[in-house]
Design a protein around this motif. Structure first.
Motif, PDB file in Angstrom:
ATOM      1  N   LYS A 175      28.202 -15.438  40.032  1.00 38.12           N
ATOM      2  CA  LYS A 175      28.036 -14.011  40.376  1.00 38.12           C
ATOM      3  C   LYS A 175      26.631 -13.462  40.130  1.00 38.12           C
ATOM      4  O   LYS A 175      26.254 -12.476  40.730  1.00 38.12           O
ATOM      5  N   GLU A 349      22.226  -7.451  45.583  1.00 35.09           N
ATOM      6  CA  GLU A 349      22.774  -8.068  44.369  1.00 35.09           C
ATOM      7  C   GLU A 349      23.577  -7.084  43.535  1.00 35.09           C
ATOM      8  O   GLU A 349      24.059  -7.468  42.463  1.00 35.09           O
ATOM      9  N   ARG A 354      29.206  -5.522  44.998  1.00 34.56           N
ATOM     10  CA  ARG A 354      29.798  -6.850  45.191  1.00 34.56           C
ATOM     11  C   ARG A 354      31.267  -6.869  44.779  1.00 34.56           C
ATOM     12  O   ARG A 354      32.093  -7.530  45.414  1.00 34.56           O
ATOM     13  N   THR A 369      26.749  -6.406  55.680  1.00 36.75           N
ATOM     14  CA  THR A 369      25.805  -5.993  54.638  1.00 36.75           C
ATOM     15  C   THR A 369      24.480  -5.610  55.281  1.00 36.75           C
ATOM     16  O   THR A 369      23.965  -6.356  56.124  1.00 36.75           O
ATOM     17  N   THR A 377      23.297 -12.175  47.491  1.00 28.39           N
ATOM     18  CA  THR A 377      24.732 -12.398  47.327  1.00 28.39           C
ATOM     19  C   THR A 377      25.542 -11.577  48.336  1.00 28.39           C
ATOM     20  O   THR A 377      26.451 -12.103  48.995  1.00 28.39           O
ATOM     21  N   LEU A 378      25.222 -10.296  48.467  1.00 30.74           N
ATOM     22  CA  LEU A 378      26.003  -9.455  49.388  1.00 30.74           C
ATOM     23  C   LEU A 378      25.838  -9.915  50.833  1.00 30.74           C
ATOM     24  O   LEU A 378      26.747  -9.768  51.653  1.00 30.74           O
ATOM     25  N   GLU A 381      27.899 -13.247  51.275  1.00 32.70           N
ATOM     26  CA  GLU A 381      29.351 -13.150  51.165  1.00 32.70           C
ATOM     27  C   GLU A 381      30.003 -12.242  52.208  1.00 32.70           C
ATOM     28  O   GLU A 381      31.215 -12.256  52.361  1.00 32.70           O
TER      29      GLU A 381
END
Ligand code: F6R
Length: 600
Positions: A175, A349, A354, A369, A377-378, A381
């Motif tokens: 994460k 992030e 998230r 996103t 990360t966003l 994912e």
């Protein structure tokens, strides 16, 4: 928020780590440290305060080719030398740096570490003590790390040194962001590519619950069962000069000035060869298929989302709700039948956003996103990504990302409207061009903004921003900018709402900055200004050409009324900047704040 670096190779690790940490300063931190292993032992240097303080405390006679470093933004335990990373295990054999939050650290302490005296108040220390405990029970180091990670609930990016092995850095993530940088006869570790652009632009992404065994010649990625995972490196599309201040005194001023260029870059990035705005048809189709859009964001990005709602509803005619990310997960509204989620995040992030993405993915809803950081990360994912093309934003206070977010939302709204056969009665490419030119004019008005800041804000303890309709959203952003960098208590208010309570705070001389860029509410906001003036306020009206009145303090150029946030925010950004300077504040690194908020 916290940053990690690591280096293993043939050069002096200390200098590379310190330079890396300097590049991570923008994320916000309150203490910093490094640990290096020179083959005879691990040397830890850490300090509360700035990297410059850490530099002064480092013993230059220690030469080592392997090390890890950290900037800490306190979550568990006050900012102090004791709580600064790296942390060491009881015997000193293992040394760790960690980003994230170990949610079950109290349980782990109770279960495994009752006999181990802990040196700090941090959740992190539990991890390094557990590794040592499992090694003492007979496990290989790698296995002990894996076992430790399997016990942890929460988020982590870690780098670990073993005093008995000066050839390896053990790295893992869940994460929290972490990259491994690949070089010739060296490898590096970094929370973001910027920290290590000094030595490489080749990076390998890490997925959650992966670990990497990093030596100077190899970086072997494994899952938590020890199985090797092959992953090709990617090239970071960043230039080292993108992250320098150049001749500017502060990144914030540089980034404010970059805004017209960013808007022009965005027009190009989202234009096809016929000069028409274009967005991946899959994204447009997903919007088209949904009966309601849910924008999720935090801080400045949330404020951009509020403007985005207007743009999408007015152009594409899809209903939109805008939610603060940290509230949404715990207080989810009744969703429509076919919702789609749009995450807006400069860093990509933000842990609060998230958390919502993870939740809504479980429910099977599509997600887009909008971010400045490819590969964040966003972005990874979500189902779809739209990039802001704003270049690295280093100042903690977001400026160019905000205007880029609004421009991308405008483009998204416009393209979706066309796909839905809804006529839009203006040419967005032309209007964005006009907005970019107007931004340039406003960036040139620095002297006047400096005067306004001095006159209204040099000594005040509070300030109000009032506006109606879309101006209200910009007022929220203007107030946030002012409070985060000048520490003046500032509130953005809907002009009409003031008299329902907050007007009680208006005293003789209270500065009230009013925006008047919308024709349909021009007279109403003027009425609100009169109300506060009658109670002693010191008004500073910023209006748009065509709506101006004689007493207005500053008039911005006329642009399309839906796009005014792109330009009306510029004077507010500059006023906040100069107010902070007048008050001797650290503009780029305001107290208590982090650029990338990677804990919930
Ligand atoms: C304010 C600011 C913050 C961020 C917020 C969300 O100037 O920068 O309010 O907007 O922390 O961050 P991102 O956009 O990275 O998700």
């Amino acid at each position: 928020m916290c940053g990690i670096v690591g280096y293993i190779g043939n050069q002096d690790a200390k200098e590379i780590l310190l330079r890396g940490l300097e590049k991570l300063e923008y994320r916000g931190y309150d203490s910093a440290g490094i640990a290096v292993n020179n083959g005879e032992g691990v040397h830890v240097f850490k300090e509360k305060g700035r990297i410059a303080d850490l530099r002064n405390s480092v013993d230059n006679s220690v030469k080592a080719n392997i090390g890890i470093g950290h900037t800490r933004w306190a979550t568990h335990g006050v900012p102090s030398k004791k709580n600064a990373h790296p942390h060491q295990s009881a015997s000193g054999r293992f040394t760790i740096v960690h980003n994230g939050v170990i949610e079950n650290y109290e349980e782990l302490k109770q279960q495994y570490l009752q006999d181990v005296p802990l040196q700090s108040d941090t959740d992190t220390e539990v991890v390094v003590q557990l590794i040592e405990l499992f090694v003492n029970e007979g496990m290989e180091v790698e296995e002990a790390i894996r076992k430790t990670l399997k016990q942890i609930k929460g988020s982590y990016a870690i780098a670990v040194l073993d005093e008995q092995n000066a050839d390896t850095i053990f790295v893992a993530k869940n994460k929290s962001p972490l990259l491994v940088g690949i070089g010739e006869s060296f490898n590096v570790v970094a929370s973001d590519a910027m920290a290590m652009l000094q030595v490489t632009n080749q990076f390998k992404e890490l997925m959650d619950q992966e670990m990497v065994i990093v030596t100077k010649d190899r970086a072997v990625i494994k899952n938590l069962d020890g199985e090797v995972i092959e992953r090709a490196p990617f090239t970071a599309e960043l230039d080292a000069s993108d992250i320098e201040k150049g001749t500017y005194p502060h990144y914030m001023l540089k980034e404010i000035d970059e805004q017209p260029l960013v808007i022009r870059k965005l027009i190009q990035a989202y234009q096809n060869e016929n000069g028409e705005l274009e967005i991946d048809p899959k994204i447009v189709e997903a919007l088209n298929q949904s009966d309601r859009l849910y924008i999720i964001a935090a801080g400045t990005s949330y404020h951009a989302g509020l403007v985005g709602k207007q743009l999408i509803e007015k152009m594409a005619k899809i209903p939109v709700e805008v939610h603060v990310a940290s509230e949404f997960s715990y207080n989810m509204p009744l969703l429509s039948e076919k919702p789609m989620f749009i995450f807006i995040s400069q860093s990509g992030e933000t842990a609060d956003s998230r958390a919502v993405l993870v939740e809504t993915k479980k429910l099977g809803y599509p997600a887009l996103t909008i971010t400045n950081v490819p590969g964040s990360t966003l972005s990874r994912e979500a189902d779809y990504t739209l990039l802001l093309h704003a270049g690295p934003e280093i100042a903690v206070a977001s400026t160019k990302a905000y205007t880029a977010q609004i421009a991308v939302l405008a483009i998204l709204a416009n393209v979706t409207a066309k796909a839905r056969n809804i006529a839009v009665d203006f040419d967005l490419v032309k209007e964005l061009g006009i907005a970019a030119n107007a931004m340039e004019i406003l960036c040139d008005a620095k002297d006047e903004m400096e005067r306004i800041a001095r006159e209204y804000l040099a000594t005040t303890r509070n300030c109000f921003f009032i506006g109606r309709s879309i101006d209200y959203f910009v007022c929220l952003e203007g107030a946030l900018k002012l409070k985060e960098i000048s520490y003046i208590q500032a509130e953005g208010f809907a002009g009409g709402e003031l008299k329902h309570g907050t007007i009680a705070l208006i005293e003789e001389g209270t500065p009230v900055i009013a925006l008047a860029t919308q024709e349909n509410v021009n007279l109403s906001i003027r009425g609100n200004v009169k109300e506060v003036v009658a109670r002693g306020a010191n008004p500073c009206v910023i209006s748009m050409k065509g709506l101006e009145m004689e007493s207005d303090r500053f008039v911005i150029p006329q642009i399309h009324d839906l796009l005014t946030p792109l330009i009306s925010v510029v004077p507010l950004q500059l006023i906040a900047y100069y107010a902070a300077l007048h008050r001797d504040c650290d503009v780029d690194k305001p107290r208590n704040l982090a650029k990338s908020v990677t804990v919930e």
